[in-house]
Design a protein around this motif. Sequence first.
Motif, short mmCIF file in Angstrom:
data_model
loop_
_atom_site.label_atom_id
_atom_site.label_comp_id
_atom_site.label_asym_id
_atom_site.label_seq_id
_atom_site.Cartn_x
_atom_site.Cartn_y
_atom_site.Cartn_z
N ASP A 37 37.32 35.59 42.91
CA ASP A 37 38.04 36.87 42.96
C ASP A 37 38.66 37.12 44.33
OD1 ASP A 37 37.79 37.69 40.33
OD2 ASP A 37 35.93 38.77 40.68
N ARG A 40 41.69 34.66 44.71
CA ARG A 40 42.88 35.00 43.91
C ARG A 40 43.56 36.26 44.43
NH1 ARG A 40 42.57 38.43 39.69
NH2 ARG A 40 40.57 39.43 39.35
N LYS A 41 42.80 37.19 44.98
CA LYS A 41 43.38 38.42 45.52
C LYS A 41 44.07 38.17 46.86
CE LYS A 41 40.28 41.44 43.02
NZ LYS A 41 39.08 42.24 43.06
N ASN A 46 46.90 38.08 43.29
CA ASN A 46 46.06 38.72 42.26
C ASN A 46 46.29 38.15 40.86
OD1 ASN A 46 43.87 40.42 41.89
ND2 ASN A 46 45.14 42.15 41.30
N LYS A 47 46.70 36.87 40.79
CA LYS A 47 46.84 36.20 39.50
C LYS A 47 45.47 36.18 38.82
CE LYS A 47 51.18 34.64 39.66
NZ LYS A 47 52.16 34.88 38.64
N SER A 48 45.48 36.00 37.50
CA SER A 48 44.22 36.00 36.74
C SER A 48 43.37 34.78 37.08
CB SER A 48 44.51 36.01 35.24
OG SER A 48 45.03 34.74 34.84
N LYS A 49 42.09 34.87 36.78
CA LYS A 49 41.17 33.75 36.99
C LYS A 49 41.66 32.52 36.22
CE LYS A 49 37.09 36.62 37.64
NZ LYS A 49 35.75 36.96 37.15
N GLU A 50 42.12 32.76 35.00
CA GLU A 50 42.60 31.66 34.16
C GLU A 50 43.83 30.98 34.77
OE1 GLU A 50 42.06 34.84 33.09
OE2 GLU A 50 40.23 34.53 31.92
N TRP A 51 44.73 31.79 35.32
CA TRP A 51 45.93 31.25 35.96
C TRP A 51 45.55 30.39 37.15
CZ3 TRP A 51 48.49 30.84 40.48
CH2 TRP A 51 49.85 30.49 40.43
N LYS A 104 53.17 30.95 33.14
CA LYS A 104 52.33 31.83 32.32
C LYS A 104 51.14 31.03 31.79
CE LYS A 104 55.43 35.23 32.22
NZ LYS A 104 55.34 36.18 33.27
N VAL A 105 50.03 31.72 31.59
CA VAL A 105 48.87 31.09 30.98
C VAL A 105 49.16 30.92 29.50
CG1 VAL A 105 46.42 31.34 30.47
CG2 VAL A 105 47.30 32.09 32.68
N ARG A 107 48.78 30.75 25.53
CA ARG A 107 47.92 31.53 24.62
C ARG A 107 47.51 30.70 23.45
NH1 ARG A 107 47.73 37.05 25.88
NH2 ARG A 107 49.24 37.53 27.44
#
Length: 107
Positions: A37, A40-41, A46-51, A104-105, A107
């Motif tokens: 966290d 990424r911040k 601040n992209k997502s953990k998955e990204w 993009k992650v 889906r």
Amino acid sequence: MSPIEITFDQKYDENLVNSRIDDLLNQDLSGITWSLDEFRKKCCGNKSKEWVALYIFSKFSDEITGTDGWLIPSQGRGSQNIIFAKAAKEWMETNRNRIDWRAKVPR
């Protein structure tokens, strides 16, 4: 009664402000570790953990893990990634143009 006159040395003021900004930007991160966290911040907008996992950790795994790397990956449930802040920050700055920030992650 005469008004008080205060003069400023603009060059001195600019140098003082720039010096303080440089100090803040170059804070010594030696020996500091980040969680996913925090990383990424501070380094990934601040992209997502998955990204972050997909577009940084997986894509550049050979460069960022191992004995010279800045990432010790999580070993599964209950453990966390360990990220060495100084090396991670330096690597991100050097390699920022290699990262697809618009990706993009799936889906």
